[in-house]
Design an enzyme around this catalytic site. Structure first.
Site, PDB file in Angstrom:
ATOM      1  N   LYS A  39       0.914  -1.212  -0.060  1.00 58.49           N
ATOM      2  CA  LYS A  39      -0.003   0.071   0.038  1.00 58.49           C
ATOM      3  C   LYS A  39       0.989   1.272  -0.055  1.00 58.49           C
ATOM      4  O   LYS A  39       1.852   1.364   0.749  1.00 58.49           O
ATOM      5  CB  LYS A  39      -0.822   0.076   1.121  1.00 58.49           C
ATOM      6  CG  LYS A  39      -1.858   1.271   1.134  1.00 58.49           C
ATOM      7  CD  LYS A  39      -2.532   1.486   2.556  1.00 58.49           C
ATOM      8  CE  LYS A  39      -1.718   2.369   3.385  1.00 58.49           C
ATOM      9  NZ  LYS A  39      -2.260   3.742   3.537  1.00 58.49           N
ATOM     10  N   ASP A  66      -3.735   4.504  -2.083  1.00 58.27           N
ATOM     11  CA  ASP A  66      -4.580   5.076  -1.042  1.00 58.27           C
ATOM     12  C   ASP A  66      -4.519   6.548  -1.293  1.00 58.27           C
ATOM     13  O   ASP A  66      -3.934   7.207  -0.219  1.00 58.27           O
ATOM     14  CB  ASP A  66      -3.910   4.666   0.229  1.00 58.27           C
ATOM     15  CG  ASP A  66      -4.816   4.917   1.628  1.00 58.27           C
ATOM     16  OD1 ASP A  66      -6.021   5.362   1.315  1.00 58.27           O
ATOM     17  OD2 ASP A  66      -4.315   4.836   2.539  1.00 58.27           O
ATOM     18  N   LYS A  68      -7.324   8.235  -1.535  1.00 61.45           N
ATOM     19  CA  LYS A  68      -8.765   8.749  -0.751  1.00 61.45           C
ATOM     20  C   LYS A  68      -9.369  10.040  -1.469  1.00 61.45           C
ATOM     21  O   LYS A  68      -9.506  11.105  -0.938  1.00 61.45           O
ATOM     22  CB  LYS A  68      -8.537   9.310   0.568  1.00 61.45           C
ATOM     23  CG  LYS A  68      -7.996   8.093   1.488  1.00 61.45           C
ATOM     24  CD  LYS A  68      -7.907   8.523   2.912  1.00 61.45           C
ATOM     25  CE  LYS A  68      -7.417   7.509   3.807  1.00 61.45           C
ATOM     26  NZ  LYS A  68      -6.035   7.291   3.592  1.00 61.45           N
ATOM     27  N   ASP A  71     -14.045  14.791  -4.512  1.00 60.82           N
ATOM     28  CA  ASP A  71     -13.838  15.929  -5.401  1.00 60.82           C
ATOM     29  C   ASP A  71     -15.566  15.611  -5.977  1.00 60.82           C
ATOM     30  O   ASP A  71     -16.438  14.718  -5.542  1.00 60.82           O
ATOM     31  CB  ASP A  71     -12.796  16.020  -6.208  1.00 60.82           C
ATOM     32  CG  ASP A  71     -12.660  17.547  -6.542  1.00 60.82           C
ATOM     33  OD1 ASP A  71     -13.612  18.397  -6.801  1.00 60.82           O
ATOM     34  OD2 ASP A  71     -11.373  17.842  -6.410  1.00 60.82           O
ATOM     35  N   ILE A  72     -15.891  16.582  -6.830  1.00 62.43           N
ATOM     36  CA  ILE A  72     -16.966  16.565  -7.799  1.00 62.43           C
ATOM     37  C   ILE A  72     -16.692  15.394  -8.592  1.00 62.43           C
ATOM     38  O   ILE A  72     -15.657  15.061  -8.769  1.00 62.43           O
ATOM     39  CB  ILE A  72     -17.022  17.522  -8.536  1.00 62.43           C
ATOM     40  CG1 ILE A  72     -16.395  17.992  -9.750  1.00 62.43           C
ATOM     41  CG2 ILE A  72     -17.560  18.874  -7.689  1.00 62.43           C
ATOM     42  CD1 ILE A  72     -16.396  19.166 -10.484  1.00 62.43           C
ATOM     43  N   THR A 127     -10.616   7.101  10.965  1.00 57.33           N
ATOM     44  CA  THR A 127     -10.504   6.584  12.324  1.00 57.33           C
ATOM     45  C   THR A 127      -9.977   7.591  13.211  1.00 57.33           C
ATOM     46  O   THR A 127      -9.976   7.526  14.452  1.00 57.33           O
ATOM     47  CB  THR A 127      -9.760   5.563  12.503  1.00 57.33           C
ATOM     48  OG1 THR A 127      -8.561   5.545  11.604  1.00 57.33           O
ATOM     49  CG2 THR A 127     -10.610   4.108  11.788  1.00 57.33           C
ATOM     50  N   GLY A 217       1.857  -1.788   8.588  1.00 58.37           N
ATOM     51  CA  GLY A 217       3.009  -0.858   8.293  1.00 58.37           C
ATOM     52  C   GLY A 217       4.141  -1.367   9.198  1.00 58.37           C
ATOM     53  O   GLY A 217       4.925  -2.163   8.869  1.00 58.37           O
ATOM     54  N   ARG A 218       4.333  -0.415  10.342  1.00 55.29           N
ATOM     55  CA  ARG A 218       5.493  -0.426  10.984  1.00 55.29           C
ATOM     56  C   ARG A 218       5.830  -1.852  11.598  1.00 55.29           C
ATOM     57  O   ARG A 218       7.112  -2.078  11.891  1.00 55.29           O
ATOM     58  CB  ARG A 218       5.060   0.608  12.181  1.00 55.29           C
ATOM     59  CG  ARG A 218       5.369   1.954  11.746  1.00 55.29           C
ATOM     60  CD  ARG A 218       4.853   3.132  12.509  1.00 55.29           C
ATOM     61  NE  ARG A 218       3.513   2.942  12.580  1.00 55.29           N
ATOM     62  CZ  ARG A 218       2.470   3.969  13.214  1.00 55.29           C
ATOM     63  NH1 ARG A 218       3.161   4.736  14.090  1.00 55.29           N
ATOM     64  NH2 ARG A 218       1.543   3.632  13.413  1.00 55.29           N
TER      65      ARG A 218
HETATM   66  O1  C5P Z   1       2.283   1.505  10.641  1.00 59.43           O
HETATM   67  P1  C5P Z   1       0.646   1.067  10.689  1.00 59.43           P
HETATM   68  O2  C5P Z   1       0.641  -0.510  10.671  1.00 59.43           O
HETATM   69  O3  C5P Z   1       0.026   1.644  11.903  1.00 59.43           O
HETATM   70  O4  C5P Z   1       0.516   1.722   9.302  1.00 59.43           O
HETATM   71  C1  C5P Z   1      -0.974   1.465   8.919  1.00 59.43           C
HETATM   72  C2  C5P Z   1      -1.308   2.188   7.557  1.00 59.43           C
HETATM   73  O5  C5P Z   1      -2.609   2.324   7.402  1.00 59.43           O
HETATM   74  C3  C5P Z   1      -0.752   3.500   7.476  1.00 59.43           C
HETATM   75  O6  C5P Z   1      -0.477   3.733   5.930  1.00 59.43           O
HETATM   76  C4  C5P Z   1      -1.918   4.355   7.780  1.00 59.43           C
HETATM   77  O7  C5P Z   1      -2.005   5.810   7.230  1.00 59.43           O
HETATM   78  C5  C5P Z   1      -3.183   3.703   7.281  1.00 59.43           C
HETATM   79  N1  C5P Z   1      -4.429   3.895   7.803  1.00 59.43           N
HETATM   80  C6  C5P Z   1      -4.670   3.697   9.141  1.00 59.43           C
HETATM   81  N2  C5P Z   1      -6.112   3.776   9.483  1.00 59.43           N
HETATM   82  C7  C5P Z   1      -7.146   4.333   8.705  1.00 59.43           C
HETATM   83  C8  C5P Z   1      -6.623   4.339   7.438  1.00 59.43           C
HETATM   84  C9  C5P Z   1      -5.508   4.208   7.032  1.00 59.43           C
HETATM   85  O8  C5P Z   1      -3.859   3.228   9.891  1.00 59.43           O
HETATM   86  N3  C5P Z   1      -8.051   4.346   9.216  1.00 59.43           N
END
Ligand code: C5P
Length: 241
Positions: A39, A66, A68, A71-72, A127, A217-218
């Site tokens: 992603k 991603d 998001k 817009d129109i 969120t 991610g992390r």
């Molecule tokens: O590092 P981590 O696992 O927290 O990354 C989660 C990913 O999902 C990030 O790219 C974050 O921007 C995205 N994300 C999120 N919560 C959302 C929508 C997207 O954590 N509601």
């Protein structure tokens, strides 16, 4: 047909949250054997543009772009056509853009045609917004009701699914049924630090609740050995790496 992978094979999409193209490519290559896709989002796109996205797509892994869109309808349709042309497998829009915008996004993806049609999913309520934030922008809390309302709207307009938090999987599944794709961030293996994510579940819990795609991610990208972390998650999900 889309170029989306068989999600049951490996539902993990690793979040490449960096503006640095070389770092993103290196990370994707390091974990490619243990994830179902990658992603990337606004941070990366703002720094590297369409060429950067093509470089990630060219690695051969499915890409969730991603961005998001909100817009129109005419503008969102043009944006969806443009990113479909880059070869992204999943793209997204804000459901609160409304019925005509959702139709425009779906039609644009359909007309992108052939093997390159991406899944189009929607963001319901960010969120990062709590009930107080919803009130501040003139929406009626509780957030979960707004999330389910927007998920239903997304489904009624023929989109493929929504992004949602682990806590929202059950109410959305109940409202939208088994075929609606749920893409879920906020995932933490029990051996990883939670960081700034608050309402988290483990990868296995998210799958058991009914998530189709796990955005992680992390716990992978911040690990000393990202490939080993991704492999460990795959194993915990009961998949062969
Ligand atoms: O590092 P981590 O696992 O927290 O990354 C989660 C990913 O999902 C990030 O790219 C974050 O921007 C995205 N994300 C999120 N919560 C959302 C929508 C997207 O954590 N509601």
């Amino acid at each position: 047909m889309t170029n989306t992978p068989n999600l049951r094979e490996n539902p993990v999409f690793v979040a490449l949250d960096t503006p640095d193209l070389d770092q993103a490519v290196a990370m994707a290559n390091a974990v490619r054997g243990h994830v179902g896709g990658v992603k990337t989002g606004l941070e990366f796109f703002s720094a590297n543009g369409a060429d950067g996205v093509r470089a990630i797509v060219d690695l051969g892994l499915p890409v969730f772009l991603d961005l998001k869109f909100h817009d129109i309808p005419n503008t969102v349709a043009g944006a969806v056509r443009a990113v479909a042309g880059l070869g992204a497998s999943i793209v997204n829009v804000h459901a609160s853009g409304g019925p005509a915008m959702l139709d425009a996004a779906r039609e644009a993806a359909e007309h992108a045609g052939g093997a390159s049609r991406p899944l189009v999913i929607a963001v319901t309520v960010l969120t990062s917004m709590d009930d107080g934030d919803l009130k501040a922008v003139g929406q009626t809390p509780p957030a979960t009701e707004q999330v389910v309302r927007l998920a239903r709207l997304t489904q009624e307009h023929g989109l493929d699914g929504v992004v949602c938090s682990p806590a929202e999987i059950a109410p959305i599944r109940a409202a939208c049924g088994p075929d609606f794709k749920l893409v879920v961030p906020g995932i933490r293996p029990d051996w990883a630090a939670s960081g700034d994510q608050k309402r988290i579940t483990t990868p296995l819990q998210a799958r058991e609740r009914g998530a189709d795609i796990l955005v992680i991610g992390r716990p992978i990208t911040g690990a000393e050995d990202p490939a080993a972390a991704a492999a460990r998650i795959t194993t915990e999900l009961g998949l062969t790496p």
